[in-house]
Design a protein around this motif. Structure first.
Motif, PDB file in Angstrom:
ATOM      1  N   ILE A 277       5.973   4.322   0.678  1.00 13.29           N
ATOM      2  CA  ILE A 277       6.775   5.404   1.396  1.00 13.29           C
ATOM      3  C   ILE A 277       7.918   4.902   2.223  1.00 13.29           C
ATOM      4  O   ILE A 277       9.008   5.274   2.207  1.00 13.29           O
ATOM      5  CB  ILE A 277       5.914   6.331   2.169  1.00 13.29           C
ATOM      6  CG1 ILE A 277       5.028   7.090   1.357  1.00 13.29           C
ATOM      7  CG2 ILE A 277       6.689   7.344   3.209  1.00 13.29           C
ATOM      8  CD1 ILE A 277       3.763   7.685   2.230  1.00 13.29           C
ATOM      9  N   ASP A 278       7.527   3.860   3.088  1.00 20.75           N
ATOM     10  CA  ASP A 278       8.630   3.158   3.995  1.00 20.75           C
ATOM     11  C   ASP A 278       9.794   2.420   3.185  1.00 20.75           C
ATOM     12  O   ASP A 278      11.024   2.802   3.297  1.00 20.75           O
ATOM     13  CB  ASP A 278       8.126   2.086   4.869  1.00 20.75           C
ATOM     14  CG  ASP A 278       7.030   2.622   5.753  1.00 20.75           C
ATOM     15  OD1 ASP A 278       7.003   3.804   6.047  1.00 20.75           O
ATOM     16  OD2 ASP A 278       6.233   1.811   6.650  1.00 20.75           O
TER      17      ASP A 278
ATOM     18  N   ASN B 158       0.795  -1.141  -0.077  1.00 20.03           N
ATOM     19  CA  ASN B 158       0.007   0.071  -0.096  1.00 20.03           C
ATOM     20  C   ASN B 158       1.022   1.261  -0.151  1.00 20.03           C
ATOM     21  O   ASN B 158       2.072   1.219  -0.039  1.00 20.03           O
ATOM     22  CB  ASN B 158      -0.884  -0.043   1.042  1.00 20.03           C
ATOM     23  CG  ASN B 158      -0.307   0.014   2.488  1.00 20.03           C
ATOM     24  OD1 ASN B 158       0.653   0.358   2.657  1.00 20.03           O
ATOM     25  ND2 ASN B 158      -0.823  -0.657   3.670  1.00 20.03           N
ATOM     26  N   LYS B 159       0.136   2.236   0.108  1.00 15.01           N
ATOM     27  CA  LYS B 159       1.076   3.659  -0.093  1.00 15.01           C
ATOM     28  C   LYS B 159       2.142   3.808   1.135  1.00 15.01           C
ATOM     29  O   LYS B 159       3.219   4.175   0.887  1.00 15.01           O
ATOM     30  CB  LYS B 159       0.215   4.839  -0.074  1.00 15.01           C
ATOM     31  CG  LYS B 159       0.856   5.993  -0.171  1.00 15.01           C
ATOM     32  CD  LYS B 159      -0.383   7.303  -0.467  1.00 15.01           C
ATOM     33  CE  LYS B 159       0.490   8.768  -0.528  1.00 15.01           C
ATOM     34  NZ  LYS B 159      -0.727   9.653  -0.511  1.00 15.01           N
ATOM     35  N   GLN B 160       1.468   3.349   2.383  1.00 15.73           N
ATOM     36  CA  GLN B 160       2.525   3.664   3.330  1.00 15.73           C
ATOM     37  C   GLN B 160       3.682   2.478   3.290  1.00 15.73           C
ATOM     38  O   GLN B 160       5.116   3.054   3.727  1.00 15.73           O
ATOM     39  CB  GLN B 160       1.958   3.301   4.712  1.00 15.73           C
ATOM     40  CG  GLN B 160       2.638   3.708   5.944  1.00 15.73           C
ATOM     41  CD  GLN B 160       3.240   5.009   5.909  1.00 15.73           C
ATOM     42  OE1 GLN B 160       2.266   6.098   5.514  1.00 15.73           O
ATOM     43  NE2 GLN B 160       4.461   5.402   6.222  1.00 15.73           N
ATOM     44  N   ASP B 161       3.405   1.438   2.797  1.00 18.16           N
ATOM     45  CA  ASP B 161       4.629   0.444   2.379  1.00 18.16           C
ATOM     46  C   ASP B 161       5.592   1.217   1.369  1.00 18.16           C
ATOM     47  O   ASP B 161       6.683   1.005   1.542  1.00 18.16           O
ATOM     48  CB  ASP B 161       4.085  -0.879   1.958  1.00 18.16           C
ATOM     49  CG  ASP B 161       3.335  -1.679   3.295  1.00 18.16           C
ATOM     50  OD1 ASP B 161       3.431  -1.319   4.373  1.00 18.16           O
ATOM     51  OD2 ASP B 161       2.407  -2.490   2.730  1.00 18.16           O
TER      52      ASP B 161
ATOM     53  N   GLY C 168       7.009  10.988   1.877  1.00 22.98           N
ATOM     54  CA  GLY C 168       5.491  10.897   1.600  1.00 22.98           C
ATOM     55  C   GLY C 168       5.171  12.113   0.793  1.00 22.98           C
ATOM     56  O   GLY C 168       4.502  12.005   0.097  1.00 22.98           O
TER      57      GLY C 168
ATOM     58  N   LYS D 197      10.543   9.681   6.099  1.00 31.00           N
ATOM     59  CA  LYS D 197       9.483   9.316   5.825  1.00 31.00           C
ATOM     60  C   LYS D 197       8.627  10.405   5.339  1.00 31.00           C
ATOM     61  O   LYS D 197       7.774  10.169   4.691  1.00 31.00           O
ATOM     62  CB  LYS D 197       8.853   8.435   6.924  1.00 31.00           C
ATOM     63  CG  LYS D 197       9.527   7.033   6.926  1.00 31.00           C
ATOM     64  CD  LYS D 197       8.654   6.106   8.120  1.00 31.00           C
ATOM     65  CE  LYS D 197       9.585   4.826   8.177  1.00 31.00           C
ATOM     66  NZ  LYS D 197       8.777   3.937   9.372  1.00 31.00           N
TER      67      LYS D 197
END
Length: 92
Positions: A7-8, A2-5, A22, A18
């Motif tokens: 970004i990480d 997903n988007k957070q993954d 982001g 981060k």
């Protein structure tokens, strides 16, 4: 992923924070969205291209009643994978 993954993973790869990563990803997505909305094509050599397409009006059926219905014409977003991207996917 997903988007957070995403970004990480990008932050870990670049060594940037981060928050900054982001913000950069959000800016890229916004620019691509605006360009494709205007009808432009966004080409990322080796990755792929984003463009608009057209879907013609057509007759469909309501699945619950079986009645015919008109489906309006619509613009669509197309993504065409680049050669390097296709080769990387097919290699694994």
């Amino acid at each position: 992923m997903n988007k957070q993954d995403l970004i990480d993973a990008v932050a870990a790869s670049t060594g940037d924070t981060k928050a900054a990563t982001g913000a950069a990803i959000d800016a890229i997505l916004e620019v691509v969205t605006r360009a494709v909305t205007r009808g432009d094509t966004v080409q990322l050599i080796g990755f792929g291209s984003f463009s608009t397409g057209a879907r013609a009006a057509r007759v469909g059926r309501n699945p619950s009643t079986g009645a015919e219905m008109q489906i309006a014409a619509a613009k669509t977003v197309r993504f065409t994978a680049g050669k390097a991207f296709k080769d990387a996917v097919n290699a694994s």
